[in-house]
Design a protein around this motif. Structure first.
Motif, PDB file in Angstrom:
ATOM      1  N   GLU A 135       1.258  10.059   0.695  1.00 39.39           N
ATOM      2  CA  GLU A 135       1.277   9.991  -0.766  1.00 39.39           C
ATOM      3  C   GLU A 135      -0.128   9.786  -1.312  1.00 39.39           C
ATOM      4  O   GLU A 135      -0.543  10.447  -2.276  1.00 39.39           O
ATOM      5  CB  GLU A 135       2.196   8.872  -1.243  1.00 39.39           C
ATOM      6  CG  GLU A 135       2.209   8.705  -2.760  1.00 39.39           C
ATOM      7  CD  GLU A 135       3.114   7.578  -3.238  1.00 39.39           C
ATOM      8  OE1 GLU A 135       2.917   7.113  -4.389  1.00 39.39           O
ATOM      9  OE2 GLU A 135       4.018   7.168  -2.490  1.00 39.39           O
ATOM     10  N   THR A 136      -0.878   8.877  -0.697  1.00 39.61           N
ATOM     11  CA  THR A 136      -2.259   8.628  -1.131  1.00 39.61           C
ATOM     12  C   THR A 136      -3.082   9.903  -1.062  1.00 39.61           C
ATOM     13  O   THR A 136      -3.827  10.239  -2.001  1.00 39.61           O
ATOM     14  CB  THR A 136      -2.899   7.547  -0.252  1.00 39.61           C
ATOM     15  OG1 THR A 136      -2.166   6.334  -0.386  1.00 39.61           O
ATOM     16  CG2 THR A 136      -4.341   7.297  -0.658  1.00 39.61           C
ATOM     17  N   ASP A 137      -2.955  10.622   0.039  1.00 37.95           N
ATOM     18  CA  ASP A 137      -3.726  11.866   0.208  1.00 37.95           C
ATOM     19  C   ASP A 137      -3.305  12.906  -0.822  1.00 37.95           C
ATOM     20  O   ASP A 137      -4.155  13.638  -1.363  1.00 37.95           O
ATOM     21  CB  ASP A 137      -3.525  12.421   1.622  1.00 37.95           C
ATOM     22  CG  ASP A 137      -4.153  11.537   2.688  1.00 37.95           C
ATOM     23  OD1 ASP A 137      -4.985  10.678   2.335  1.00 37.95           O
ATOM     24  OD2 ASP A 137      -3.792  11.700   3.878  1.00 37.95           O
ATOM     25  N   ALA A 168       0.655  -0.612  -6.600  1.00 43.22           N
ATOM     26  CA  ALA A 168      -0.168   0.232  -5.739  1.00 43.22           C
ATOM     27  C   ALA A 168      -0.389   1.617  -6.330  1.00 43.22           C
ATOM     28  O   ALA A 168      -1.350   2.307  -5.951  1.00 43.22           O
ATOM     29  CB  ALA A 168       0.467   0.349  -4.356  1.00 43.22           C
ATOM     30  N   ARG A 169       0.470   2.027  -7.263  1.00 44.29           N
ATOM     31  CA  ARG A 169       0.327   3.367  -7.846  1.00 44.29           C
ATOM     32  C   ARG A 169      -0.670   3.377  -9.001  1.00 44.29           C
ATOM     33  O   ARG A 169      -1.228   4.417  -9.321  1.00 44.29           O
ATOM     34  CB  ARG A 169       1.699   3.900  -8.288  1.00 44.29           C
ATOM     35  CG  ARG A 169       2.591   4.201  -7.095  1.00 44.29           C
ATOM     36  CD  ARG A 169       3.837   4.990  -7.404  1.00 44.29           C
ATOM     37  NE  ARG A 169       4.415   5.477  -6.158  1.00 44.29           N
ATOM     38  CZ  ARG A 169       5.643   5.238  -5.734  1.00 44.29           C
ATOM     39  NH1 ARG A 169       6.474   4.519  -6.489  1.00 44.29           N
ATOM     40  NH2 ARG A 169       6.064   5.711  -4.580  1.00 44.29           N
ATOM     41  N   VAL A 201       0.861  -1.182   0.000  1.00 45.64           N
ATOM     42  CA  VAL A 201       0.000   0.000   0.000  1.00 45.64           C
ATOM     43  C   VAL A 201       0.892   1.224   0.000  1.00 45.64           C
ATOM     44  O   VAL A 201       2.040   1.188   0.458  1.00 45.64           O
ATOM     45  CB  VAL A 201      -0.946   0.049   1.222  1.00 45.64           C
ATOM     46  CG1 VAL A 201      -1.986  -1.053   1.153  1.00 45.64           C
ATOM     47  CG2 VAL A 201      -0.152  -0.018   2.523  1.00 45.64           C
ATOM     48  N   LEU A 202       0.364   2.317  -0.503  1.00 42.92           N
ATOM     49  CA  LEU A 202       1.119   3.561  -0.514  1.00 42.92           C
ATOM     50  C   LEU A 202       1.148   4.182   0.867  1.00 42.92           C
ATOM     51  O   LEU A 202       0.253   3.956   1.701  1.00 42.92           O
ATOM     52  CB  LEU A 202       0.498   4.547  -1.503  1.00 42.92           C
ATOM     53  CG  LEU A 202       0.429   4.119  -2.971  1.00 42.92           C
ATOM     54  CD1 LEU A 202      -0.246   5.219  -3.792  1.00 42.92           C
ATOM     55  CD2 LEU A 202       1.813   3.809  -3.515  1.00 42.92           C
ATOM     56  N   ASN A 203       2.156   4.978   1.121  1.00 45.03           N
ATOM     57  CA  ASN A 203       2.178   5.819   2.306  1.00 45.03           C
ATOM     58  C   ASN A 203       0.917   6.679   2.310  1.00 45.03           C
ATOM     59  O   ASN A 203       0.494   7.195   1.273  1.00 45.03           O
ATOM     60  CB  ASN A 203       3.435   6.692   2.271  1.00 45.03           C
ATOM     61  CG  ASN A 203       3.514   7.657   3.418  1.00 45.03           C
ATOM     62  OD1 ASN A 203       2.906   8.726   3.386  1.00 45.03           O
ATOM     63  ND2 ASN A 203       4.277   7.310   4.425  1.00 45.03           N
ATOM     64  N   THR A 204       0.306   6.842   3.469  1.00 50.38           N
ATOM     65  CA  THR A 204      -0.964   7.574   3.532  1.00 50.38           C
ATOM     66  C   THR A 204      -0.819   9.019   3.056  1.00 50.38           C
ATOM     67  O   THR A 204      -1.745   9.568   2.445  1.00 50.38           O
ATOM     68  CB  THR A 204      -1.531   7.561   4.957  1.00 50.38           C
ATOM     69  OG1 THR A 204      -0.529   8.061   5.865  1.00 50.38           O
ATOM     70  CG2 THR A 204      -1.926   6.151   5.363  1.00 50.38           C
ATOM     71  N   ALA A 229      -4.725  11.918  -4.279  1.00 50.04           N
ATOM     72  CA  ALA A 229      -6.180  12.123  -4.314  1.00 50.04           C
ATOM     73  C   ALA A 229      -6.519  13.608  -4.404  1.00 50.04           C
ATOM     74  O   ALA A 229      -7.411  14.016  -5.173  1.00 50.04           O
ATOM     75  CB  ALA A 229      -6.817  11.501  -3.081  1.00 50.04           C
ATOM     76  N   ARG A 239      -4.497   7.917 -15.002  1.00 50.66           N
ATOM     77  CA  ARG A 239      -3.440   8.357 -14.093  1.00 50.66           C
ATOM     78  C   ARG A 239      -2.120   8.284 -14.855  1.00 50.66           C
ATOM     79  O   ARG A 239      -1.757   7.235 -15.391  1.00 50.66           O
ATOM     80  CB  ARG A 239      -3.386   7.492 -12.841  1.00 50.66           C
ATOM     81  CG  ARG A 239      -2.298   7.906 -11.855  1.00 50.66           C
ATOM     82  CD  ARG A 239      -2.426   7.172 -10.535  1.00 50.66           C
ATOM     83  NE  ARG A 239      -3.604   7.622  -9.793  1.00 50.66           N
ATOM     84  CZ  ARG A 239      -3.977   7.118  -8.610  1.00 50.66           C
ATOM     85  NH1 ARG A 239      -3.273   6.131  -8.062  1.00 50.66           N
ATOM     86  NH2 ARG A 239      -5.046   7.589  -7.999  1.00 50.66           N
TER      87      ARG A 239
END
Length: 654
Positions: free
Chosen positions: A64-66, A438-439, A59-62, A69, A100
């Protein structure tokens, strides 16, 4: 006095002078913000320093995810509308679902920093010419931007200067940006002479920075010198007026983990940045290219680590430099902060010293006619005399992953990681970082400025290496590559190395879900002009005129596409690029995009020929030969040998 006696005296005198400069620098104008802070309190929950996962649970670092998004919600959706309008020009009705996209910039020194700059300018909505052609806008819809080696110099410069346009970054804006300083040699900026006073000031400041790091107990190497040299030329605290002074830290203290504090990061204006770097097994002493299963690391604003199945672990970047065992520090106050200097990150990704530095005689193999070999040897020997190190030809990172995955991770028992240039495994464009499952990327733009053949043009080696590495090492953790030619010879015979190409255009049911790759290789001018962009990896200075000609030519290629069997540009290339960028989000394919894909897509059943690209010139022609003549004239007019010896005795008492 014999010549050898004079030479020894000269070397001794220079050592004395530089030691005086170094002492004065540290005492009067410290640049020691390069030094990490040690004995920092670790997080209250120490096991949060390192996170581990598997290829199936990645999973991505939170953070990075934020970021992704937020960028896609607030920035990218509007940028698509800016770029394509309602998409009627390419036969679509623009909807709310977008692909993406990531951009990967390869690296090999100044050449690829400038080539990458030219390509990004050609993809930037802020560039009026690119916007009118239709290529300008792709940069704004990209979610990710990865880079390695010389590409990381461009990326770091863009980021730490808070995301200006390429024109402002390279040429300055008359206000807060002074310009890149690639006309000042990276190693000997003032003149080819080791005894030049300005060179001595430059090296003295650099050595003071590196010594401050060593004094805090952190390992150093030639990479630290290299990174500090890069920072003078690409980061934002140096002007021509302050270059040889210590009025600023020249980038010292600028941290990769503090990038999130920059305004254009906080408002999601820039794509999420990733820097890639290779490694060799600690203690192996490898001086050639590393094998494909050697761990590849990445550095983001939030983490340092690897998605390779052999490691699958990430460290909080702000605590890089901390020695950990099984993810834990020796005690609650054993953490380190400030190790992730921007200059050291850029230096690490371009640390090619395992390949060029002869550890036996201290020679680098650089050009002797312009002083680069003598200058690098001199400052390197000064480093060794001030801060001895066991590993001198790699970037030394304290190992935060000691004890992790002992059955598969090559450095699970090592105290230190030995990191190398991001192209040390021949994957010179950091495409793998953008293929992490995950990306979830749909499109990747590959900006390939490699020097693979005898004339320093790319021949597809980087893509071929990624293909092989994905297949043999990363199949469980990364997206597959689309079909590409099987050999470098096929890249050349088909002409794919000389013009834009789309790979992976036609997904069919049952095939692996690979992204479209938009391949933009450094190539000769399509109009038959002399090429200025195929320079050597170790050309460490470019005159202002040279840089302008270089970037203008590469910019023109980025905007031009190609027309088979002509020396003309393709007036529809901007639309074709838009077609490739949006393709994964639309169906069925429009007529205009189908025609574009017939020209630009790789079809293994209908291969083109390089003969369809006539009139190309391949041999490099210097656009500003007067720059070299000036060096020759300087060497002829400055036969300095013994005069500096007399000065050495009084320098420390002035």
């Amino acid at each position: 006095m014999t010549y050898p006696d004079i030479l020894v005296s000269l070397q001794l005198a220079l050592h004395i002078i530089l030691s005086c400069i170094l002492s004065f620098t540290v005492a009067q104008n410290p640049v020691d913000t390069y030094a990490p802070t040690v004995n920092v309190n670790c997080p209250d929950t120490p096991n949060s320093l390192v996170r581990t996962f598997t290829s199936q649970t990645q999973v991505l670092n939170t953070s990075e995810t934020d970021y992704i998004a937020s960028r896609e919600s607030y920035i990218i959706s509007n940028a698509w509308s800016d770029w394509l309008g309602n998409a009627s020009d390419i036969g679509y009705n623009l909807g709310g679902k977008f692909p993406r996209i990531g951009i990967a910039i390869g690296g090999e020194g100044y050449r690829t920093a400038q080539y990458g700059a030219a390509v990004l300018s050609g993809l930037d909505w802020r560039n009026t010419t690119a916007r009118e052609v239709g290529t300008g806008g792709l940069l704004q819809v990209a979610s990710y931007l990865s880079a390695s080696s010389g590409g990381s110099w461009l990326l770091g410069s863009l980021l730490m200067n808070d995301w200006p346009s390429i024109n402002e970054l390279v040429y300055g804006n008359g206000e807060n940006l002074s310009s890149w300083m690639v006309d000042l040699d990276l190693i000997v900026p003032s003149s080819p002479s080791v005894s030049d006073g300005n060179n001595q000031e430059y090296w003295g400041s650099i050595l003071a920075s590196v010594e401050s790091k060593a004094n805090n107990g952190l390992p150093t190497s030639a990479t630290d010198l290299w990174g500090r040299m890069i920072s003078y030329h690409f980061l934002n605290e140096t002007t021509r007026g302050t270059f040889y002074t210590n009025q600023t830290g020249h980038g010292a203290g600028q941290l990769w983990s503090q990038m999130s504090l920059l305004p254009n990061f906080q408002n999601y204006t820039m794509p999420f940045p990733i820097v890639a770097t290779d490694s060799r097994k600690a203690g192996s002493g490898i001086t050639t290219n590393v094998p494909l299963n050697s761990t590849v690391y990445e550095i983001t604003p939030f983490e340092f680590g690897s998605w390779d199945p052999s490691l699958s672990a990430m460290l909080q970047l702000k605590f890089a430099g901390t020695y950990l065992t099984n993810g834990l520090p020796a005690n609650p106050s054993a953490c380190v902060a400030g190790f992730d200097q921007a200059s050291f990150v850029m230096g690490t990704s371009s640390s090619f010293f395992n390949a060029v530095l002869n550890v036996t005689d201290g020679n680098f193999g650089f050009d002797t006619s312009d002083g680069d070999e003598q200058g690098m040897s001199f400052i390197f020997n000064q480093l060794l005399s001030h801060t001895p190190s066991n590993v001198i030809n790699a970037a030394n990172w304290p190992n935060p992953f000691k004890g992790v995955n002992p059955g598969t991770f090559q450095d699970s028992s090592a105290d230190q990681l030995e990191l190398l240039d991001g192209g040390s495994n021949y994957e010179k464009v950091p495409l793998s970082s953008l293929l992490v499952k995950a990306r979830g990327l749909d499109v990747v733009v590959v900006v390939d400025g490699s020097a693979d053949d005898q004339n320093h043009w790319p021949n597809g080696t980087s893509l071929l290496t990624t293909f092989e590495r994905i297949s043999s090492v990363l199949s469980s953790s990364h997206q597959p590559m689309p079909p590409i030619p099987g050999t470098a010879a096929q890249f050349v015979s088909t002409g794919f190395n000389m013009r834009p190409t789309f790979f992976g255009c036609n997904l069919t049911q049952g095939q692996p879900d690979y992204p479209i790759i938009i391949y933009l290789p450094n190539a000769p001018p399509f109009d038959g002009s002399d090429p200025p962009t195929n320079t050597h990896d170790t050309q460490f200075s470019y005159t202002s005129k040279f840089t302008a000609v270089f970037i203008n030519q590469a910019f023109g290629n980025t905007l031009g596409g190609f027309k088979p069997n002509t020396t003309s540009s393709d007036s529809n290339w901007g639309r074709c690029l838009q077609c490739a960028a949006i393709d994964r989000a639309v169906t069925p394919r429009s007529d205009i995009c189908s025609r574009c894909f017939a020209r630009y897509c790789y079809d293994p059943n209908n291969l083109p020929s390089s003969s369809e690209l006539p009139g190309r010139r391949f041999i490099f022609v210097d656009p500003d030969p007067s720059g070299l003549q000036k060096v020759v004239q300087w060497l002829e007019g400055h036969k300095i040998v013994a005069i500096i010896v007399g000065i050495a005795g009084i320098v420390c008492f002035m």
